[in-house]
Design an enzyme around this catalytic site. Structure first.
Site, PDB file in Angstrom:
ATOM      1  N   ASP A 428     -35.749  -6.885 -18.174  1.00 21.44           N
ATOM      2  CA  ASP A 428     -34.997  -8.014 -17.628  1.00 21.44           C
ATOM      3  C   ASP A 428     -34.460  -8.823 -18.803  1.00 21.44           C
ATOM      4  O   ASP A 428     -35.235  -9.242 -19.676  1.00 21.44           O
ATOM      5  CB  ASP A 428     -35.907  -8.882 -16.746  1.00 21.44           C
ATOM      6  CG  ASP A 428     -35.192 -10.137 -16.236  1.00 21.44           C
ATOM      7  OD1 ASP A 428     -34.238  -9.993 -15.457  1.00 21.44           O
ATOM      8  OD2 ASP A 428     -35.603 -11.251 -16.623  1.00 21.44           O
ATOM      9  N   ASP A 430     -32.915 -12.156 -20.152  1.00 21.62           N
ATOM     10  CA  ASP A 430     -32.764 -13.569 -19.793  1.00 21.62           C
ATOM     11  C   ASP A 430     -32.140 -14.303 -20.982  1.00 21.62           C
ATOM     12  O   ASP A 430     -32.775 -15.124 -21.638  1.00 21.62           O
ATOM     13  CB  ASP A 430     -34.127 -14.155 -19.436  1.00 21.62           C
ATOM     14  CG  ASP A 430     -34.027 -15.560 -18.854  1.00 21.62           C
ATOM     15  OD1 ASP A 430     -32.901 -16.062 -18.712  1.00 21.62           O
ATOM     16  OD2 ASP A 430     -35.078 -16.150 -18.558  1.00 21.62           O
ATOM     17  N   GLU A 432     -30.129 -17.043 -22.396  1.00 20.84           N
ATOM     18  CA  GLU A 432     -29.726 -18.388 -21.968  1.00 20.84           C
ATOM     19  C   GLU A 432     -29.032 -19.123 -23.124  1.00 20.84           C
ATOM     20  O   GLU A 432     -29.706 -19.779 -23.903  1.00 20.84           O
ATOM     21  CB  GLU A 432     -30.943 -19.172 -21.488  1.00 20.84           C
ATOM     22  CG  GLU A 432     -31.615 -18.526 -20.279  1.00 20.84           C
ATOM     23  CD  GLU A 432     -32.730 -19.373 -19.691  1.00 20.84           C
ATOM     24  OE1 GLU A 432     -32.701 -20.621 -19.838  1.00 20.84           O
ATOM     25  OE2 GLU A 432     -33.629 -18.814 -19.073  1.00 20.84           O
ATOM     26  N   TYR A 503     -31.666 -23.102  -9.675  1.00 14.62           N
ATOM     27  CA  TYR A 503     -32.535 -24.276  -9.755  1.00 14.62           C
ATOM     28  C   TYR A 503     -32.203 -25.026 -11.042  1.00 14.62           C
ATOM     29  O   TYR A 503     -31.349 -24.596 -11.823  1.00 14.62           O
ATOM     30  CB  TYR A 503     -34.017 -23.887  -9.712  1.00 14.62           C
ATOM     31  CG  TYR A 503     -34.395 -22.624 -10.453  1.00 14.62           C
ATOM     32  CD1 TYR A 503     -34.425 -22.569 -11.838  1.00 14.62           C
ATOM     33  CD2 TYR A 503     -34.733 -21.468  -9.754  1.00 14.62           C
ATOM     34  CE1 TYR A 503     -34.785 -21.415 -12.521  1.00 14.62           C
ATOM     35  CE2 TYR A 503     -35.098 -20.304 -10.424  1.00 14.62           C
ATOM     36  CZ  TYR A 503     -35.119 -20.281 -11.797  1.00 14.62           C
ATOM     37  OH  TYR A 503     -35.474 -19.133 -12.474  1.00 14.62           O
TER      38      TYR A 503
END
Length: 675
Positions: A428, A430, A432, A503
């Site tokens: 995965d 991620d 950012e 979120y």
């Protein structure tokens, strides 16, 4: 895991204006500030009749009278007949999911329009603002003779329309002439011309058809829920299109560090009942390291306290590692999944060994290593910059996590060739974020947009060379300003599914507020950020933006926060619930959390305060007279499930398992997506 901000609001529980008698016999009732008017209502104002174009509330102090708001009212001409008294508004029944406490009608008290009286300026001007240009925080521009400074990343936000809550800070006039006084019309709430969503007793959500922050006056269509489409699962070819799974996903993150501050062990995923409901677990996180040969690689055996967790300006920020928690830590028998503790001689211990045991008990559960995250995304941009660097990065990550080759360190027998083989079913990513917007020490480049897709293509190619069974997923930002920096139609080709971090739309990092939701489903026309980029921060806005960018609906997995965001020192406001109100800047505290303005669901669910379900945004919020929180519970999760099924999306994931209660209440609610 920390993630960056986002936004929205309202709290309707309306009063419906009484009957409007025919203007041919009686004059329409006089318009009154504070009333709620449904679409089609006729009123009189200053000698003219007006018809309401959309349902809305004429908030006290907003001055949304018929003359000043042509997007809300249609002028029908001069008033005729004898005026009749305005009927007493009849309270309407609000058919939202059963609230703990009835949702009161929110009244937004806007700050009076501020008129800036300029003085002769003699300040240098900057480069003229351009709608198509990208500006990072701190960038300065000039627009219509006024200087502005960007508070954060932006593109297309007109500085003159930014206001106090927007992205641009007004630095004053520039040049050597006396400019025309500039009227700053914010932060009066922006009224969008779309109809205010009508809350019906049925759970079918009303979905806006466009993903852009520009709201069209076309009535919002109601989307009829349809079953999640079944997609065939042919074996993907290296670097080619990867099919989405046919079964809805129910996933969550397990935090590497949870064994310390929360004493949350892999065993608890089992004993809580969560493991039986999950389809995948993402282990957070693996880091990327810069090597002496100029490459960037995954690595193991590194135990280094992360400098960036306490000082983001530390030159070593983003270079930490925790091999101890990963595979060197001796689990006690009482904390072990199978009741058998680790011994010193084992070549695999710690969280990795516990995940291996959990998978043995639940053979259908997939475990992925998640690379990056908020703190460890420093080197992604550099590592993705060339084909050679991409190839070397991917090969190193597969060597550590798929082949399981772990380094031994500090005399510890844990590690060795193939020590972690068979634990991780995929990777995965991620990052950012591509193009910037994460930690200030992260590298970023305009080339990230294309290189992000190319990096994922390289991961898919090398994974498929090992076997088509390996999964590749990503976690992506849900903000429109993050999505625009990627190529959804292209990069999604290489992925099994896409975890959208829906979120952190708003939070305590915004200081004095106003308070706002952090994972709301729908936009609220009364949101103080309406009409700005932050006004697009909501789940519906993110999904629409991704679908418009070519993302297949059946590859989208929505994020559920198992935590709340909050503010302290919040005044009740005219509606008594603290919504959209300023805070003192004092961080809200709950439970044992050490992060200001952050609270686990397991602590919030029993915290004092009145709980309300917002009828428009569909998020739960809680207020105790000072502390204001927004978060999710089983009720809001079920509403989101109805929405994702109506759009043909592919499930839910959460951050993070340690924040749920001991009975896995939220995970069990998420699993209803498979029903």
């Amino acid at each position: 895991m920390k993630r960056t901000p986002f936004a929205r609001r309202q709290g309707l529980a309306a009063l419906i204006v009484g009957l409007c008698l025919s203007a041919s016999v009686f004059a329409a009732p006089a318009w009154q500030e504070g009333n709620t008017y449904t679409a089609g209502t006729v009123v009189s104002y200053n000698g003219h009749d007006y018809k309401a174009l959309v349902t809305h509330t004429a908030y006290t102090g907003a001055n949304w009278n018929p003359v000043s708001t042509p997007t809300l009212w249609q002028d029908l001409g001069a008033t005729t007949g004898t005026p009749t008294p305005t009927p007493t508004p009849t309270p309407a029944v609000t058919p939202t999911p059963t609230p703990v406490v009835p949702t009161p009608t929110p009244v937004v008290t806007p700050t009076p329009t501020q008129v800036v009286t300029p003085t002769p300026a003699n300040t240098a001007c900057y480069q003229a603002w351009a709608a198509g240009s990208v500006y990072n925080g701190g960038a300065r521009v000039t627009y219509n003779g006024v200087n502005y400074e960007a508070k954060w990343w932006t593109q297309g936000d007109n500085p003159a329309q930014s206001g106090d809550w927007g992205v641009w800070k007004n630095l004053g006039n520039c040049g050597s002439t006396t400019p025309t006084p500039v009227v700053t019309p914010t932060p009066t709430p922006v009224v969008t011309p779309t109809p205010t969503p009508v809350v019906t007793p049925t759970p079918t959500p009303v979905v806006t058809p466009t993903p852009t922050p520009v709201v069209t006056p076309t009535p919002t269509p109601v989307v009829t829920p349809t079953p999640t489409p079944v997609v065939p699962t042919p074996t993907p070819t290296p670097g080619g299109d990867t099919p989405a799974p046919t079964k809805a996903q129910v996933g969550s993150y397990f935090t590497q560090w949870g064994v310390y501050d929360s004493a949350f062990f892999v065993k608890h995923v089992d004993t809580s009942g969560a493991a039986a409901k999950l389809t995948f677990i993402n282990y957070a996180f693996g880091n990327l390291y810069k090597k002496a040969d100029g490459s960037y690689q995954c690595d193991s055996g590194i135990n280094k306290l992360e400098p960036g967790s306490t000082n983001e300006n530390d030159p070593q920020a983003g270079t930490g590692g925790d091999a101890w928690a990963d595979y060197q830590m001796d689990y006690a028998a009482k904390d072990s999944v199978d009741g058998v503790g680790d011994v010193w001689e084992n070549n695999l211990k710690g969280n990795f060994n516990q995940l291996k045991k959990l998978k043995k008990k639940y053979p259908n559960l997939k475990v992925l290593i998640s690379l990056g995250g908020w703190t460890w995304s420093k080197w992604f941009s550099a590592a993705a910059a060339t084909p050679e660097l991409r190839q070397k990065l991917v090969a190193s990550c597969l060597d550590v996590y798929i082949k399981g080759n772990l380094k031994k360190a500090d005399g510890d027998p844990a590690g060795g060739t193939g020590a972690a083989a068979g634990i991780f079913d995929g990777i995965d990513i991620d990052w950012e974020y591509p193009g910037g917007g994460g930690q200030p020490y992260n590298l970023a480049s305009a080339a990230d947009k294309q290189n992000y897709s190319l990096l994922l293509k390289e991961f898919r190619t090398q994974l498929n060379a090992l076997g088509s069974q390996y999964l590749l997923t990503v976690a992506i930002g849900a903000g429109s300003d993050k999505i625009v920096n990627t190529e959804p139609a292209e990069y999604s080709r290489y992925l099994n599914w896409v975890n959208v971090m829906t979120y952190d739309f708003h939070g305590g990092w915004e200081g004095t507020g106003p308070t706002n939701f952090h994972s709301h489903l729908y936009p609220d026309p009364a949101d103080p950020y309406a009409g700005t980029t932050a006004g697009t921060y909501n789940i519906q806005g993110a999904v629409d933006k991704l679908l418009a960018g070519g993302m297949p609906a059946n590859k989208l997995v929505l994020g559920i926060p198992y935590y709340g965001r909050g503010w302290g020192g919040v005044k009740a406001g005219p509606n008594g619930d603290g919504l959209y109100q300023a805070a003192t800047g004092t961080p809200a505290k709950v439970g044992t959390s050490t992060e200001a303005g952050y609270g686990d669901y397991k602590a919030l669910v029993t915290a004092p305060g009145t709980k309300r379900y917002h009828p428009v945004t569909k998020q739960l919020y809680q207020y105790d007279g000072s502390n204001w929180w927004s978060y999710d519970d089983a009720t809001t999760i079920r509403t989101k499930i109805q929405y994702l099924k109506s759009k043909g999306l592919n499930g839910l994931f959460s951050w993070s398992l340690d924040a749920d209660d001991a009975n896995a209440t939220l995970t069990k609610a998420m699993s209803e997506v498979q029903q």
